[in-house]
Design a protein around this motif. Structure first.
Motif, PDB file in Angstrom:
ATOM      1  N   ASP A  33     -17.189  19.137 -28.849  1.00 10.34           N
ATOM      2  CA  ASP A  33     -16.826  20.372 -29.143  1.00 10.34           C
ATOM      3  C   ASP A  33     -17.962  21.367 -29.065  1.00 10.34           C
ATOM      4  O   ASP A  33     -17.672  22.503 -28.497  1.00 10.34           O
ATOM      5  N   ARG A  34     -19.064  21.160 -29.296  1.00 11.87           N
ATOM      6  CA  ARG A  34     -20.253  22.116 -29.156  1.00 11.87           C
ATOM      7  C   ARG A  34     -20.635  22.035 -27.847  1.00 11.87           C
ATOM      8  O   ARG A  34     -21.039  23.286 -27.494  1.00 11.87           O
ATOM      9  N   ALA A  35     -20.890  21.065 -27.157  1.00 12.67           N
ATOM     10  CA  ALA A  35     -21.327  21.234 -25.596  1.00 12.67           C
ATOM     11  C   ALA A  35     -20.429  21.325 -24.769  1.00 12.67           C
ATOM     12  O   ALA A  35     -20.944  21.279 -23.485  1.00 12.67           O
ATOM     13  N   ASN A  36     -19.202  21.456 -25.138  1.00  8.46           N
ATOM     14  CA  ASN A  36     -18.137  21.344 -24.101  1.00  8.46           C
ATOM     15  C   ASN A  36     -18.138  20.372 -22.993  1.00  8.46           C
ATOM     16  O   ASN A  36     -17.801  20.667 -21.861  1.00  8.46           O
ATOM     17  N   ILE A  37     -18.273  19.077 -23.452  1.00  5.23           N
ATOM     18  CA  ILE A  37     -18.239  17.811 -22.726  1.00  5.23           C
ATOM     19  C   ILE A  37     -16.704  17.529 -22.479  1.00  5.23           C
ATOM     20  O   ILE A  37     -16.132  17.444 -23.460  1.00  5.23           O
ATOM     21  N   SER A  38     -16.325  16.980 -21.523  1.00  7.37           N
ATOM     22  CA  SER A  38     -15.113  16.547 -21.313  1.00  7.37           C
ATOM     23  C   SER A  38     -14.716  15.489 -21.906  1.00  7.37           C
ATOM     24  O   SER A  38     -15.817  14.470 -21.948  1.00  7.37           O
ATOM     25  N   GLN A  39     -13.386  14.603 -22.219  1.00 14.39           N
ATOM     26  CA  GLN A  39     -13.390  13.480 -22.749  1.00 14.39           C
ATOM     27  C   GLN A  39     -13.807  12.397 -21.659  1.00 14.39           C
ATOM     28  O   GLN A  39     -14.394  11.408 -22.251  1.00 14.39           O
ATOM     29  N   ILE A  40     -13.578  12.547 -20.624  1.00 14.99           N
ATOM     30  CA  ILE A  40     -14.017  11.359 -19.653  1.00 14.99           C
ATOM     31  C   ILE A  40     -15.437  11.376 -19.445  1.00 14.99           C
ATOM     32  O   ILE A  40     -16.119  10.149 -19.500  1.00 14.99           O
ATOM     33  N   HIS A  41     -16.267  12.469 -19.360  1.00 17.60           N
ATOM     34  CA  HIS A  41     -17.907  12.313 -19.350  1.00 17.60           C
ATOM     35  C   HIS A  41     -18.235  11.757 -20.915  1.00 17.60           C
ATOM     36  O   HIS A  41     -19.091  10.778 -20.687  1.00 17.60           O
TER      37      HIS A  41
END
Length: 116
Positions: free
Chosen positions: A22-30
């Motif tokens: 949510d905070r770092a805008n990391i994708s689910q696969i990452h």
């Protein structure tokens, strides 16, 4: 007390992963790859063993536990047995988890209407 520790540790791992997404805008696969890699690294260093002793299934069920079990399977490989035996050792530890996920996915596909 064991149930509470499993719940707290598993929830903390999943909560931290969701917070980072949510905070770092990391994708689910990452995040998936990151959790598996962190679990494998901590398992290879022997740190994740202590977490599993404290939390049990709470540490084994998130994706970091999958990486830990992969590292544990490789670590149980004895020298001179060959590469095929190393792969067999990895699946010896993660076989139950993989069959559960495949079965659960099949049941979910029967119950729900899949898209695409």
């Amino acid at each position: 007390m064991d149930y509470w520790m499993a719940f707290l540790v598993g929830g903390a791992i999943c909560g931290a992963a969701q917070w980072l997404m949510d905070r770092a805008n990391i994708s689910q696969i990452h995040m998936l790859v990151g959790l598996v890699s962190i679990g494998a690294l901590l398992g290879a260093l022997g740190v994740y063993d202590q977490l599993v002793e404290v939390a049990g299934a709470g540490a084994l069920l998130p994706m970091s536990g999958f990486g830990y079990l992969l590292a544990k399977g490789i670590a149980s490989h004895e020298a001179g047995q060959g590469w095929m035996n190393m792969g067999a050792n990895m699946f010896q530890y993660i076989g139950l988890e993989l069959s559960f996920v495949i079965t659960l996915s099949f049941v979910a596909a029967l119950i729900c209407k899949p898209r695409g």
